[in-house]
Design a protein around this motif. Structure first.
Motif, short mmCIF file in Angstrom:
data_model
loop_
_atom_site.label_atom_id
_atom_site.label_comp_id
_atom_site.label_asym_id
_atom_site.label_seq_id
_atom_site.Cartn_x
_atom_site.Cartn_y
_atom_site.Cartn_z
N VAL A 9 1.45 13.59 -8.64
CA VAL A 9 1.10 13.51 -7.23
C VAL A 9 -0.12 12.62 -7.04
CG1 VAL A 9 0.24 14.84 -5.25
CG2 VAL A 9 2.17 15.70 -6.60
N ALA A 10 -1.12 12.81 -7.89
CA ALA A 10 -2.34 11.99 -7.79
C ALA A 10 -2.03 10.52 -8.00
CB ALA A 10 -3.39 12.48 -8.78
N LEU A 11 -1.21 10.21 -8.98
CA LEU A 11 -0.85 8.82 -9.23
C LEU A 11 -0.04 8.25 -8.08
CD1 LEU A 11 0.02 8.89 -13.03
CD2 LEU A 11 -1.98 7.86 -11.94
N GLY A 12 0.84 9.03 -7.53
CA GLY A 12 1.65 8.58 -6.40
C GLY A 12 0.80 8.28 -5.19
N MET A 13 -0.22 9.08 -4.98
CA MET A 13 -1.11 8.85 -3.84
C MET A 13 -1.98 7.62 -4.08
SD MET A 13 -2.07 12.78 -3.01
CE MET A 13 -3.30 12.39 -1.80
N ALA A 14 -2.17 7.24 -5.34
CA ALA A 14 -3.03 6.10 -5.65
C ALA A 14 -2.23 4.81 -5.77
CB ALA A 14 -3.77 6.37 -6.95
N MET A 15 -0.96 4.82 -5.43
CA MET A 15 -0.14 3.62 -5.53
C MET A 15 -0.74 2.52 -4.66
SD MET A 15 2.42 3.99 -7.54
CE MET A 15 3.54 2.71 -7.07
N PRO A 16 -0.80 1.30 -5.19
CA PRO A 16 -1.38 0.22 -4.39
C PRO A 16 -0.52 -0.11 -3.18
CG PRO A 16 -0.36 -0.66 -6.37
CD PRO A 16 -0.29 0.84 -6.47
N THR A 17 -1.17 -0.60 -2.16
CA THR A 17 -0.44 -1.09 -1.00
C THR A 17 -0.58 -2.60 -0.98
OG1 THR A 17 -2.35 -0.76 0.39
CG2 THR A 17 -0.73 1.02 0.36
N PHE A 18 0.36 -3.24 -0.34
CA PHE A 18 0.41 -4.69 -0.32
C PHE A 18 0.45 -5.14 1.12
CE2 PHE A 18 1.88 -3.20 -4.32
CZ PHE A 18 1.37 -4.10 -5.23
N ALA A 19 -0.73 -5.41 1.66
CA ALA A 19 -0.85 -5.77 3.07
C ALA A 19 -1.31 -7.21 3.22
CB ALA A 19 -1.84 -4.84 3.77
N LEU A 20 -1.28 -7.65 4.44
CA LEU A 20 -1.83 -8.95 4.77
C LEU A 20 -3.34 -8.90 4.60
CD1 LEU A 20 0.15 -9.66 8.06
CD2 LEU A 20 0.84 -10.15 5.71
N ASP A 21 -3.99 -10.05 4.68
CA ASP A 21 -5.45 -10.07 4.66
C ASP A 21 -5.95 -10.92 5.83
OD1 ASP A 21 -5.67 -12.85 3.85
OD2 ASP A 21 -5.28 -12.22 1.80
N LYS A 22 -7.24 -11.01 5.98
CA LYS A 22 -7.82 -11.69 7.15
C LYS A 22 -7.37 -13.14 7.27
CE LYS A 22 -12.02 -12.96 4.80
NZ LYS A 22 -13.43 -12.87 4.66
N ASN A 23 -6.94 -13.76 6.17
CA ASN A 23 -6.46 -15.14 6.23
C ASN A 23 -5.11 -15.25 6.94
OD1 ASN A 23 -8.64 -16.38 4.73
ND2 ASN A 23 -7.84 -15.25 2.98
N ASP A 24 -4.46 -14.13 7.20
CA ASP A 24 -3.16 -14.13 7.87
C ASP A 24 -3.27 -13.98 9.38
OD1 ASP A 24 -1.61 -14.35 5.43
OD2 ASP A 24 -2.24 -12.29 5.03
N VAL A 25 -4.47 -13.76 9.89
CA VAL A 25 -4.66 -13.71 11.34
C VAL A 25 -4.22 -15.06 11.90
CG1 VAL A 25 -6.39 -13.64 13.17
CG2 VAL A 25 -6.51 -12.01 11.27
N GLY A 26 -3.36 -15.03 12.93
CA GLY A 26 -2.94 -16.29 13.52
C GLY A 26 -1.70 -16.16 14.39
N GLU A 27 -1.24 -17.31 14.85
CA GLU A 27 -0.05 -17.39 15.70
C GLU A 27 1.09 -18.00 14.89
OE1 GLU A 27 -1.04 -19.45 19.34
OE2 GLU A 27 -2.83 -18.22 19.59
N TYR A 28 2.29 -17.45 15.09
CA TYR A 28 3.46 -17.82 14.32
C TYR A 28 4.66 -18.01 15.22
CZ TYR A 28 0.56 -16.01 10.54
OH TYR A 28 -0.47 -15.78 9.66
N VAL A 29 5.66 -18.75 14.73
CA VAL A 29 6.91 -18.94 15.45
C VAL A 29 8.07 -18.69 14.48
CG1 VAL A 29 6.95 -21.46 15.06
CG2 VAL A 29 8.22 -20.48 16.98
N LEU A 30 9.09 -17.97 14.95
CA LEU A 30 10.29 -17.75 14.13
C LEU A 30 11.10 -19.03 14.04
CD1 LEU A 30 11.72 -14.28 15.31
CD2 LEU A 30 10.42 -14.79 13.25
N LEU A 31 11.73 -19.24 12.90
CA LEU A 31 12.62 -20.38 12.69
C LEU A 31 14.06 -19.90 12.71
CD1 LEU A 31 10.75 -22.18 9.77
CD2 LEU A 31 10.48 -22.51 12.24
#
Length: 141
Positions: A9-31
């Motif tokens: 349980v402790a190891l499961g709770m400590a699983m890393p997360t993979f999120a965006l970072d401040k360099n991803d702030v911005g405007e985007y358009v779908l292709l």
């Protein structure tokens, strides 16, 4: 036996997360499938440590879409989810590092180049209708 359960349980709770970072702030358009821009635009930004998203079509004004409430709240994707999302991408790209935020409807991800982590490609992954499709996204600003 209890010690192993507690450790698991402790190891499961400590699983890393993979999120965006401040360099991803911005405007985007779908292709589209031909790699051409569509009218659908998204703006991702941080409010504290919480990711938010506004959206618009074409020249419309920006409107709040996901502002940290309910099922639309954007959260960091787990390692297991990122591994699943990689399978939606072309095989030739699946070895590259991927980081995402998600809610119940979609994941928004950046893919880094192993040799140059600041070189990024972006993907929109529908998680409801059209699940399994990876839609490329261009950064505007």
């Amino acid at each position: 036996m209890k010690k192993w359960c507690i450790l698991a349980v402790a190891l499961g709770m400590a699983m890393p997360t993979f999120a965006l970072d401040k360099n991803d702030v911005g405007e985007y358009v779908l292709l589209n499938k031909q790699g051409q821009t569509t009218s659908i635009q998204m703006k991702f930004f941080l409010r504290g440590s919480q990711w938010m998203m506004d959206g618009k079509r074409g020249d419309e004004a920006w409107k709040p879409v996901c502002h940290a409430t309910g099922d639309c709240r954007l959260v960091a994707s787990s390692a297991a989810k990122v591994a699943e999302y990689k399978t939606y991408l072309p095989q030739s790209l699946q070895q590259n590092p991927l980081s995402c935020v998600e809610n119940k409807a979609f994941a928004f991800c950046h893919m880094s180049d192993k040799a140059n982590p600041m070189l990024r490609a972006y993907w929109w992954l529908p998680l409801v209708a059209a699940k399994g499709d990876a839609i490329p996204v261009n950064r505007l600003r």
